[in-house]
Design a protein around this motif. Sequence first.
Motif, PDB file in Angstrom:
ATOM      1  N   UNK A  43       0.843  -1.196   0.000  1.00  0.00           N
ATOM      2  CA  UNK A  43       0.000   0.000   0.000  1.00  0.00           C
ATOM      3  C   UNK A  43       0.878   1.245   0.000  1.00  0.00           C
ATOM      4  N   UNK A  44       0.241   2.388  -0.229  1.00  0.00           N
ATOM      5  CA  UNK A  44       0.942   3.667  -0.134  1.00  0.00           C
ATOM      6  C   UNK A  44       0.752   4.221   1.271  1.00  0.00           C
ATOM      7  N   UNK A  45       1.493   5.261   1.591  1.00  0.00           N
ATOM      8  CA  UNK A  45       1.334   5.898   2.895  1.00  0.00           C
ATOM      9  C   UNK A  45      -0.081   6.451   3.054  1.00  0.00           C
ATOM     10  N   UNK A  46      -0.656   7.003   2.004  1.00  0.00           N
ATOM     11  CA  UNK A  46      -2.029   7.518   2.071  1.00  0.00           C
ATOM     12  C   UNK A  46      -3.006   6.402   2.416  1.00  0.00           C
ATOM     13  N   UNK A  47      -2.855   5.246   1.790  1.00  0.00           N
ATOM     14  CA  UNK A  47      -3.733   4.114   2.090  1.00  0.00           C
ATOM     15  C   UNK A  47      -3.529   3.631   3.524  1.00  0.00           C
ATOM     16  N   UNK A  48      -2.279   3.605   3.968  1.00  0.00           N
ATOM     17  CA  UNK A  48      -1.967   3.240   5.350  1.00  0.00           C
ATOM     18  C   UNK A  48      -2.682   4.185   6.316  1.00  0.00           C
ATOM     19  N   UNK A  49      -2.613   5.485   6.026  1.00  0.00           N
ATOM     20  CA  UNK A  49      -3.224   6.482   6.901  1.00  0.00           C
ATOM     21  C   UNK A  49      -4.753   6.398   6.880  1.00  0.00           C
ATOM     22  N   UNK A  50      -5.333   5.959   5.768  1.00  0.00           N
ATOM     23  CA  UNK A  50      -6.784   5.765   5.715  1.00  0.00           C
ATOM     24  C   UNK A  50      -7.197   4.562   6.558  1.00  0.00           C
ATOM     25  N   UNK A  51      -6.389   3.523   6.507  1.00  0.00           N
ATOM     26  CA  UNK A  51      -6.690   2.300   7.265  1.00  0.00           C
ATOM     27  C   UNK A  51      -6.350   2.446   8.748  1.00  0.00           C
ATOM     28  N   UNK A  52      -5.248   3.142   9.016  1.00  0.00           N
ATOM     29  CA  UNK A  52      -4.772   3.335  10.396  1.00  0.00           C
ATOM     30  C   UNK A  52      -4.555   4.833  10.627  1.00  0.00           C
ATOM     31  N   UNK A  53      -5.624   5.592  10.828  1.00  0.00           N
ATOM     32  CA  UNK A  53      -5.501   7.054  10.924  1.00  0.00           C
ATOM     33  C   UNK A  53      -4.632   7.509  12.101  1.00  0.00           C
ATOM     34  N   UNK A  54      -3.927   8.600  11.865  1.00  0.00           N
ATOM     35  CA  UNK A  54      -3.115   9.259  12.888  1.00  0.00           C
ATOM     36  C   UNK A  54      -3.778  10.556  13.293  1.00  0.00           C
ATOM     37  N   UNK A  55      -3.372  11.062  14.442  1.00  0.00           N
ATOM     38  CA  UNK A  55      -3.897  12.345  14.914  1.00  0.00           C
ATOM     39  C   UNK A  55      -2.986  13.500  14.514  1.00  0.00           C
ATOM     40  N   UNK A  56      -2.049  13.225  13.617  1.00  0.00           N
ATOM     41  CA  UNK A  56      -1.156  14.263  13.097  1.00  0.00           C
ATOM     42  C   UNK A  56      -1.323  14.304  11.585  1.00  0.00           C
ATOM     43  N   UNK A  57      -0.902  15.393  10.943  1.00  0.00           N
ATOM     44  CA  UNK A  57      -1.023  15.492   9.488  1.00  0.00           C
ATOM     45  C   UNK A  57      -0.217  14.405   8.773  1.00  0.00           C
ATOM     46  N   UNK A  58      -0.674  14.051   7.576  1.00  0.00           N
ATOM     47  CA  UNK A  58      -0.041  13.011   6.779  1.00  0.00           C
ATOM     48  C   UNK A  58       1.433  13.321   6.502  1.00  0.00           C
ATOM     49  N   UNK A  59       1.765  14.587   6.305  1.00  0.00           N
ATOM     50  CA  UNK A  59       3.169  14.958   6.067  1.00  0.00           C
ATOM     51  C   UNK A  59       4.049  14.583   7.257  1.00  0.00           C
ATOM     52  N   UNK A  60       3.515  14.704   8.464  1.00  0.00           N
ATOM     53  CA  UNK A  60       4.282  14.330   9.657  1.00  0.00           C
ATOM     54  C   UNK A  60       4.389  12.814   9.792  1.00  0.00           C
TER      55      UNK A  60
END
Length: 86
Positions: A34-51
């Motif tokens: 997966x890409x980092x964006x897909x990772x962040x959609x599946x496992x959301x963080x409380x910080x911005x995607x750039x961080x």
Amino acid sequence: AFRRTIGSFQALRDPAALNVQPARIELVPVTDRMTLTQFNQRYPSTIPLAEVALINGLDGPDAPLPPGRSYKRVVGGIARTAPAGQ
């Protein structure tokens, strides 16, 4: 002067401040490509995607995440709304 300063503090009663949870880094093993964006959609963080990219040593949101490794996400660290009646 010190005692006067210390004596001027009051007990913290603001529910927004009392309910702040510490930010924690959680390691998530990735089993699918997966890409980092897909990772962040599946496992959301409380910080911005750039961080999220930065703490994982990645170039950006389209960076591929090879399976078989663990990646970091950040949870908590944001003010929680106090339950009714508190």
